[in-house]
Write a protein that holds these residues in place. Sequence first.
Motif, PDB file in Angstrom:
ATOM      1  N   ILE A  14      48.320 -13.002  42.905  1.00  0.00           N
ATOM      2  CA  ILE A  14      49.377 -12.026  42.644  1.00  0.00           C
ATOM      3  C   ILE A  14      49.016 -11.260  41.379  1.00  0.00           C
ATOM      4  O   ILE A  14      48.802 -11.857  40.317  1.00  0.00           O
ATOM      5  CB  ILE A  14      50.743 -12.708  42.436  1.00  0.00           C
ATOM      6  N   ARG A  15      48.948  -9.964  41.494  1.00  0.00           N
ATOM      7  CA  ARG A  15      48.670  -9.117  40.331  1.00  0.00           C
ATOM      8  C   ARG A  15      49.978  -8.632  39.723  1.00  0.00           C
ATOM      9  O   ARG A  15      50.866  -8.150  40.439  1.00  0.00           O
ATOM     10  CB  ARG A  15      47.828  -7.914  40.753  1.00  0.00           C
ATOM     11  N   HIS A  16      50.109  -8.785  38.418  1.00  0.00           N
ATOM     12  CA  HIS A  16      51.315  -8.315  37.732  1.00  0.00           C
ATOM     13  C   HIS A  16      50.982  -8.126  36.250  1.00  0.00           C
ATOM     14  O   HIS A  16      50.271  -8.952  35.656  1.00  0.00           O
ATOM     15  CB  HIS A  16      52.454  -9.326  37.898  1.00  0.00           C
ATOM     16  N   VAL A  26      47.705 -16.080  38.590  1.00  0.00           N
ATOM     17  CA  VAL A  26      48.789 -16.624  39.414  1.00  0.00           C
ATOM     18  C   VAL A  26      48.482 -16.369  40.885  1.00  0.00           C
ATOM     19  O   VAL A  26      48.126 -15.254  41.271  1.00  0.00           O
ATOM     20  CB  VAL A  26      50.142 -16.012  39.018  1.00  0.00           C
ATOM     21  N   PHE A  27      48.647 -17.404  41.689  1.00  0.00           N
ATOM     22  CA  PHE A  27      48.337 -17.340  43.110  1.00  0.00           C
ATOM     23  C   PHE A  27      49.541 -17.831  43.919  1.00  0.00           C
ATOM     24  O   PHE A  27      50.435 -18.486  43.389  1.00  0.00           O
ATOM     25  CB  PHE A  27      47.127 -18.209  43.439  1.00  0.00           C
ATOM     26  N   MET A 155      47.650 -30.008  49.944  1.00  0.00           N
ATOM     27  CA  MET A 155      46.695 -30.118  48.843  1.00  0.00           C
ATOM     28  C   MET A 155      45.253 -30.177  49.330  1.00  0.00           C
ATOM     29  O   MET A 155      44.323 -29.835  48.598  1.00  0.00           O
ATOM     30  CB  MET A 155      47.012 -31.353  47.992  1.00  0.00           C
ATOM     31  N   ASP A 156      45.049 -30.601  50.579  1.00  0.00           N
ATOM     32  CA  ASP A 156      43.693 -30.663  51.138  1.00  0.00           C
ATOM     33  C   ASP A 156      43.133 -29.278  51.429  1.00  0.00           C
ATOM     34  O   ASP A 156      41.918 -29.125  51.613  1.00  0.00           O
ATOM     35  CB  ASP A 156      43.689 -31.476  52.436  1.00  0.00           C
ATOM     36  N   GLU A 157      44.008 -28.275  51.498  1.00  0.00           N
ATOM     37  CA  GLU A 157      43.608 -26.936  51.924  1.00  0.00           C
ATOM     38  C   GLU A 157      43.301 -25.997  50.769  1.00  0.00           C
ATOM     39  O   GLU A 157      42.860 -24.869  50.997  1.00  0.00           O
ATOM     40  CB  GLU A 157      44.733 -26.326  52.775  1.00  0.00           C
ATOM     41  N   LEU A 158      43.535 -26.426  49.546  1.00  0.00           N
ATOM     42  CA  LEU A 158      43.400 -25.519  48.414  1.00  0.00           C
ATOM     43  C   LEU A 158      41.937 -25.249  48.077  1.00  0.00           C
ATOM     44  O   LEU A 158      41.120 -26.168  48.055  1.00  0.00           O
ATOM     45  CB  LEU A 158      44.118 -26.093  47.188  1.00  0.00           C
ATOM     46  N   LEU A 279      49.870 -21.853  40.779  1.00  0.00           N
ATOM     47  CA  LEU A 279      50.005 -21.671  42.224  1.00  0.00           C
ATOM     48  C   LEU A 279      51.457 -21.835  42.622  1.00  0.00           C
ATOM     49  O   LEU A 279      52.089 -22.847  42.305  1.00  0.00           O
ATOM     50  CB  LEU A 279      49.151 -22.691  42.984  1.00  0.00           C
ATOM     51  N   ALA A 280      52.003 -20.834  43.312  1.00  0.00           N
ATOM     52  CA  ALA A 280      53.352 -20.913  43.860  1.00  0.00           C
ATOM     53  C   ALA A 280      53.256 -21.207  45.349  1.00  0.00           C
ATOM     54  O   ALA A 280      52.454 -20.588  46.055  1.00  0.00           O
ATOM     55  CB  ALA A 280      54.099 -19.604  43.632  1.00  0.00           C
TER      56      ALA A 280
END
Length: 298
Positions: A14-16, A26-27, A155-158, A279-280
């Motif tokens: 996320i760009r801000h 931030v992702f 969590m395995d997919e990050l 990470l959100a």
Amino acid sequence: MVFDLEIFSPVQQIRHPLFDEKGLKVFVKRDDMIHPVISGNKWRKLKYLLAEANKGGENHLVTFGGAYSNHLLATSAAAATFGFKSTGFVRGEDIHNDSLMLCRMHGMELIFVDRESYRNKPALFDKHFGNDDNAFYIDEGGASEAAARGCSELMDELPQIFDHIFCACGTGTTAAGILNGIITHQLTTILHAVPVLKNGGFIGDEIRNYAIDPNANFELHLDYHFGGYAKTTPQLISFVKDFVAQTGILIEPVYTGKMFYALFDQVRKNMFKPGSSLLAIHTGGIMGLFGMRDKFNK
């Protein structure tokens, strides 16, 4: 039967300007993209419950929720997808809305019950289905150890290790699953759980109930409920509108809006070291916008 969906849940940045100013990356984990209806944490929570029902020879899913419950809708869709019958106990008076219409379209029978009776869900189940060997009880929101197990797989997919993970909480099951994933992978990641209801301190106990290590640390942010479950303020609605317009990521004010508001507020308060990664978790729930038309049309 294998109960699985083709999961497409990317992680995107996320760009801000605020994040640039604070030196943060931030992702968001886009679990809202898993399925059009069984989205977000809903599929993760249902996956192993469906397997349990199937293993026990129970082909009738019985669950609970409010009139705009994303869980009811997701359960109805999952039941239709995998060949189950479904019934939903709905808290409150008999009403008609878009969410319940979609539940019925997916074949779910709806039983409306008064709020006092709704408090004792096992009693409701026993009264209506106690003699039905095919009926399988699923708690409100899917809360269970099986649901936490499904959520831990996130969590395995990050693609990388994050310093902080933010998650909205209604029952604490999703947060518990994420915490279990952090523990299993032996990460130093800090979990930030954001209860979306008033007096949400009990969520901490619920997370520990499902955690594989009840002494594991996490942060509980209790000040972002905006008046209670499904309650909003003009400030929150304005934030949700701005977020969607600036990122193109659709969120709603019941769950994800409050979680993202908490994340932004913590960033503004300099709670994270420059260079940190956040990470959100987008837990879906977009159908919750159905009940908010009046607030967003002003």
